[in-house]
Design a protein around this motif. Sequence first.
Motif, PDB file in Angstrom:
ATOM      1  N   HIS A 167      41.091  40.156  65.703  1.00 24.23           N
ATOM      2  CA  HIS A 167      40.238  39.855  66.734  1.00 24.23           C
ATOM      3  C   HIS A 167      41.328  39.074  68.542  1.00 24.23           C
ATOM      4  CE1 HIS A 167      38.160  40.088  70.276  1.00 24.23           C
ATOM      5  NE2 HIS A 167      37.680  39.358  70.371  1.00 24.23           N
ATOM      6  N   PHE A 168      41.634  37.723  67.474  1.00 23.81           N
ATOM      7  CA  PHE A 168      42.275  36.491  68.080  1.00 23.81           C
ATOM      8  C   PHE A 168      44.541  37.322  68.180  1.00 23.81           C
ATOM      9  CE2 PHE A 168      38.119  35.007  68.653  1.00 23.81           C
ATOM     10  CZ  PHE A 168      38.136  34.840  70.238  1.00 23.81           C
ATOM     11  N   THR A 169      44.044  37.930  66.812  1.00 20.95           N
ATOM     12  CA  THR A 169      46.276  37.342  66.767  1.00 20.95           C
ATOM     13  C   THR A 169      46.447  38.591  66.990  1.00 20.95           C
ATOM     14  OG1 THR A 169      45.650  37.642  64.505  1.00 20.95           O
ATOM     15  CG2 THR A 169      45.675  35.621  66.236  1.00 20.95           C
ATOM     16  N   GLY A 170      45.453  40.309  66.479  1.00 23.93           N
ATOM     17  CA  GLY A 170      46.033  40.806  66.452  1.00 23.93           C
ATOM     18  C   GLY A 170      47.364  41.356  65.123  1.00 23.93           C
ATOM     19  N   ARG A 171      47.006  40.516  64.165  1.00 25.80           N
ATOM     20  CA  ARG A 171      47.618  40.695  62.801  1.00 25.80           C
ATOM     21  C   ARG A 171      46.146  40.853  61.588  1.00 25.80           C
ATOM     22  NH1 ARG A 171      51.810  35.006  63.236  1.00 25.80           N
ATOM     23  NH2 ARG A 171      52.913  36.313  65.129  1.00 25.80           N
ATOM     24  N   GLU A 172      47.048  40.656  60.809  1.00 23.64           N
ATOM     25  CA  GLU A 172      45.740  41.293  59.585  1.00 23.64           C
ATOM     26  C   GLU A 172      46.700  39.521  58.427  1.00 23.64           C
ATOM     27  OE1 GLU A 172      44.123  43.616  58.624  1.00 23.64           O
ATOM     28  OE2 GLU A 172      45.228  44.427  60.153  1.00 23.64           O
ATOM     29  N   TRP A 173      45.022  38.780  58.444  1.00 24.78           N
ATOM     30  CA  TRP A 173      44.591  37.472  58.183  1.00 24.78           C
ATOM     31  C   TRP A 173      45.577  37.541  56.554  1.00 24.78           C
ATOM     32  CZ3 TRP A 173      40.059  36.968  54.155  1.00 24.78           C
ATOM     33  CH2 TRP A 173      39.754  35.036  54.158  1.00 24.78           C
ATOM     34  N   MET A 174      45.124  38.450  55.736  1.00 25.49           N
ATOM     35  CA  MET A 174      45.917  38.428  54.215  1.00 25.49           C
ATOM     36  C   MET A 174      47.836  38.673  54.598  1.00 25.49           C
ATOM     37  SD  MET A 174      42.983  38.689  51.797  1.00 25.49           S
ATOM     38  CE  MET A 174      43.757  38.128  50.645  1.00 25.49           C
ATOM     39  N   ASP A 175      48.212  39.249  55.112  1.00 23.18           N
ATOM     40  CA  ASP A 175      49.479  39.617  55.219  1.00 23.18           C
ATOM     41  C   ASP A 175      50.505  38.948  55.111  1.00 23.18           C
ATOM     42  OD1 ASP A 175      51.581  40.605  55.914  1.00 23.18           O
ATOM     43  OD2 ASP A 175      50.943  42.271  57.624  1.00 23.18           O
ATOM     44  N   ALA A 176      51.156  38.190  54.545  1.00 28.01           N
ATOM     45  CA  ALA A 176      51.529  36.823  54.052  1.00 28.01           C
ATOM     46  C   ALA A 176      52.687  36.832  54.623  1.00 28.01           C
ATOM     47  CB  ALA A 176      52.882  37.380  52.293  1.00 28.01           C
ATOM     48  N   ARG A 177      53.143  38.086  55.634  1.00 24.40           N
ATOM     49  CA  ARG A 177      54.557  38.247  56.875  1.00 24.40           C
ATOM     50  C   ARG A 177      54.295  37.036  57.501  1.00 24.40           C
ATOM     51  NH1 ARG A 177      55.671  44.109  57.635  1.00 24.40           N
ATOM     52  NH2 ARG A 177      53.082  44.350  57.133  1.00 24.40           N
ATOM     53  N   ASN A 178      52.670  36.560  57.621  1.00 24.89           N
ATOM     54  CA  ASN A 178      52.631  35.551  58.918  1.00 24.89           C
ATOM     55  C   ASN A 178      52.146  34.106  58.704  1.00 24.89           C
ATOM     56  OD1 ASN A 178      51.512  37.768  60.117  1.00 24.89           O
ATOM     57  ND2 ASN A 178      49.158  37.474  59.480  1.00 24.89           N
ATOM     58  N   TYR A 179      52.971  33.599  57.072  1.00 25.91           N
ATOM     59  CA  TYR A 179      53.067  32.921  56.604  1.00 25.91           C
ATOM     60  C   TYR A 179      54.100  31.883  56.210  1.00 25.91           C
ATOM     61  CZ  TYR A 179      47.766  33.951  57.485  1.00 25.91           C
ATOM     62  OH  TYR A 179      46.690  34.365  57.998  1.00 25.91           O
ATOM     63  N   ASP A 180      54.434  30.354  55.667  1.00 23.60           N
ATOM     64  CA  ASP A 180      55.860  30.186  55.588  1.00 23.60           C
ATOM     65  C   ASP A 180      55.328  29.846  53.858  1.00 23.60           C
ATOM     66  OD1 ASP A 180      56.961  29.577  58.024  1.00 23.60           O
ATOM     67  OD2 ASP A 180      55.899  28.875  58.137  1.00 23.60           O
ATOM     68  N   LEU A 181      54.159  29.880  53.796  1.00 22.59           N
ATOM     69  CA  LEU A 181      53.976  30.018  52.433  1.00 22.59           C
ATOM     70  C   LEU A 181      52.442  29.787  51.515  1.00 22.59           C
ATOM     71  CD1 LEU A 181      54.638  28.209  49.810  1.00 22.59           C
ATOM     72  CD2 LEU A 181      53.452  26.237  50.467  1.00 22.59           C
ATOM     73  N   VAL A 182      52.769  30.707  50.913  1.00 19.48           N
ATOM     74  CA  VAL A 182      50.983  31.466  49.925  1.00 19.48           C
ATOM     75  C   VAL A 182      50.892  30.944  49.017  1.00 19.48           C
ATOM     76  CG1 VAL A 182      50.011  33.471  49.698  1.00 19.48           C
ATOM     77  CG2 VAL A 182      51.290  33.500  51.600  1.00 19.48           C
ATOM     78  N   LEU A 183      50.260  29.795  48.946  1.00 17.84           N
ATOM     79  CA  LEU A 183      49.114  29.293  47.674  1.00 17.84           C
ATOM     80  C   LEU A 183      48.029  29.616  46.970  1.00 17.84           C
ATOM     81  CD1 LEU A 183      50.032  25.497  48.778  1.00 17.84           C
ATOM     82  CD2 LEU A 183      51.756  26.646  47.934  1.00 17.84           C
ATOM     83  N   ASP A 184      48.806  29.410  45.644  1.00 12.27           N
ATOM     84  CA  ASP A 184      47.170  30.377  44.143  1.00 12.27           C
ATOM     85  C   ASP A 184      46.905  29.049  44.513  1.00 12.27           C
ATOM     86  OD1 ASP A 184      44.797  31.465  42.952  1.00 12.27           O
ATOM     87  OD2 ASP A 184      47.224  32.414  42.378  1.00 12.27           O
ATOM     88  N   THR A 185      45.683  28.519  44.503  1.00 14.75           N
ATOM     89  CA  THR A 185      44.539  27.580  43.819  1.00 14.75           C
ATOM     90  C   THR A 185      44.288  27.828  41.877  1.00 14.75           C
ATOM     91  OG1 THR A 185      42.651  27.326  45.061  1.00 14.75           O
ATOM     92  CG2 THR A 185      44.759  26.612  45.565  1.00 14.75           C
ATOM     93  N   SER A 186      44.260  28.990  42.103  1.00 17.41           N
ATOM     94  CA  SER A 186      44.369  28.759  40.254  1.00 17.41           C
ATOM     95  C   SER A 186      45.439  28.806  39.770  1.00 17.41           C
ATOM     96  CB  SER A 186      43.810  30.554  40.262  1.00 17.41           C
ATOM     97  OG  SER A 186      42.798  30.742  41.279  1.00 17.41           O
ATOM     98  N   ARG A 187      46.195  28.658  40.162  1.00 12.87           N
ATOM     99  CA  ARG A 187      47.582  28.342  39.923  1.00 12.87           C
ATOM    100  C   ARG A 187      48.199  27.051  39.455  1.00 12.87           C
ATOM    101  NH1 ARG A 187      52.529  32.117  40.383  1.00 12.87           N
ATOM    102  NH2 ARG A 187      52.739  31.568  38.316  1.00 12.87           N
ATOM    103  N   TYR A 188      48.077  26.453  40.770  1.00 13.74           N
ATOM    104  CA  TYR A 188      48.257  24.821  41.382  1.00 13.74           C
ATOM    105  C   TYR A 188      47.057  24.041  41.513  1.00 13.74           C
ATOM    106  CZ  TYR A 188      52.668  27.827  41.477  1.00 13.74           C
ATOM    107  OH  TYR A 188      53.892  28.338  41.400  1.00 13.74           O
TER     108      TYR A 188
END
Length: 216
Positions: A167-188
């Motif tokens: 609603h506020f950004t016009g972007r998809e929340w889980m789109d990795a292209r929006n971020y510099d780093l994607v982290l999985d806390t099941s692995r780290y």
Amino acid sequence: MKHFAVTITRTCGAGGTSIAKILSAHYGIEYYDRMLLRLAAGNSGINEAVFAAADEDTKKSPLFNAFKKVYNGEHILPEKSEYATNDDLFAYQAKVMKELIKENSFIVIGRGGDYVLKDYPYLVRVFVHSQYKDCLAHEMEIMQCSEKDAAERIAKTNKYRSDYYKHFTGREWMDARNYDLVLDTSRYTYQQCAEMIEAIVAERMKDLSLIHISEP
């Protein structure tokens, strides 16, 4: 002096807040989440009386000064039922964050911070997620609730966050292209995640003295 910001967007139960706390403790900077930003941009007569009622730690926060600088007595509409804020309140929170970064480094959890500060050069945008079973276990432990209640909370919270972000950004929340780093806390571990974030901060800031994070 250059200031940096770390924005943490996270799925429910993934531990984004825990990572923010590690970073906050190491750097000695504030982390802002929904409740603290709502304190700054509340919807019931915004003025210094809001902070006067807060505890001493809150009144010492850099957020207090940023709040005073950006609020000019304008009316902030009541919240909509669908979101934690309405358009006016989101815009106000954006003003607070942009004022903060002029004078302080900080971490912000959620609130579309990655979008609000996207043009700032010393920004690290992080998305934190985890395997569903781990999110479920985390929520059951934190909330002291049944598996069914935890599952309902996760589904509701993730939908809300996704809808809010869209609603506020016009972007998809889980789109990795929006971020510099994607982290999985099941692995780290949270500590390992904090160290990876901190290494990117050091690269942004070109300051190798920032690379090591000690255990909190």
